[in-house]
Design a protein around this motif. Structure first.
Motif: not given
Length: 75
Positions: A45-68
Motif C-alpha cells: 500500500g505504501q509503495t502504491n501510494y508513492g507511485l500514485v503521488t509521483a504520477g499525479v505530480i508528474t501529470m500536473a507538471a506536464l499539464g502546466f508545462g504544456v499550457a505554458m
C-alpha cells in the motif's frame, strides 16, 4: 417482479450463502502468519501510494508545462 419483492424472496439465501463462502475462505486462512500478511499489505500500500503521488505530480507538471508552451506560442 420488483426489486423489493426479489429482495424479500432471495435475501436470506444470498446472505447465508455469502457468509458460508466468506467464512470458509477465512477459515482456510488460519494457518497463515497474519502479521507477515499485514506487513506485506502495508508495504504494498505504501509503495502504491508513492507511485500514485509521483504520477499525479508528474501529470500536473506536464499539464502546466504544456499550457505554458501553448501560451507562449500563441503570442
Amino acid at each position: 417482479m420488483s426489486f423489493f419483492k426479489q429482495a424479500k424472496k432471495y435475501g436470506v439465501p444470498v446472505v447465508v450463502g455469502s457468509v458460508a463462502a466468506f467464512g470458509s475462505a477465512m477459515a482456510s486462512a488460519e494457518g497463515t502468519d497474519l502479521t507477515a500478511t499485514i506487513t506485506k499489505a502495508l508495504t504494498t500500500g505504501q509503495t502504491n501510494y508513492g507511485l500514485v503521488t509521483a504520477g499525479v505530480i508528474t501529470m500536473a507538471a506536464l499539464g502546466f508545462g504544456v499550457a505554458m508552451i501553448v501560451g507562449w506560442l500563441r503570442k
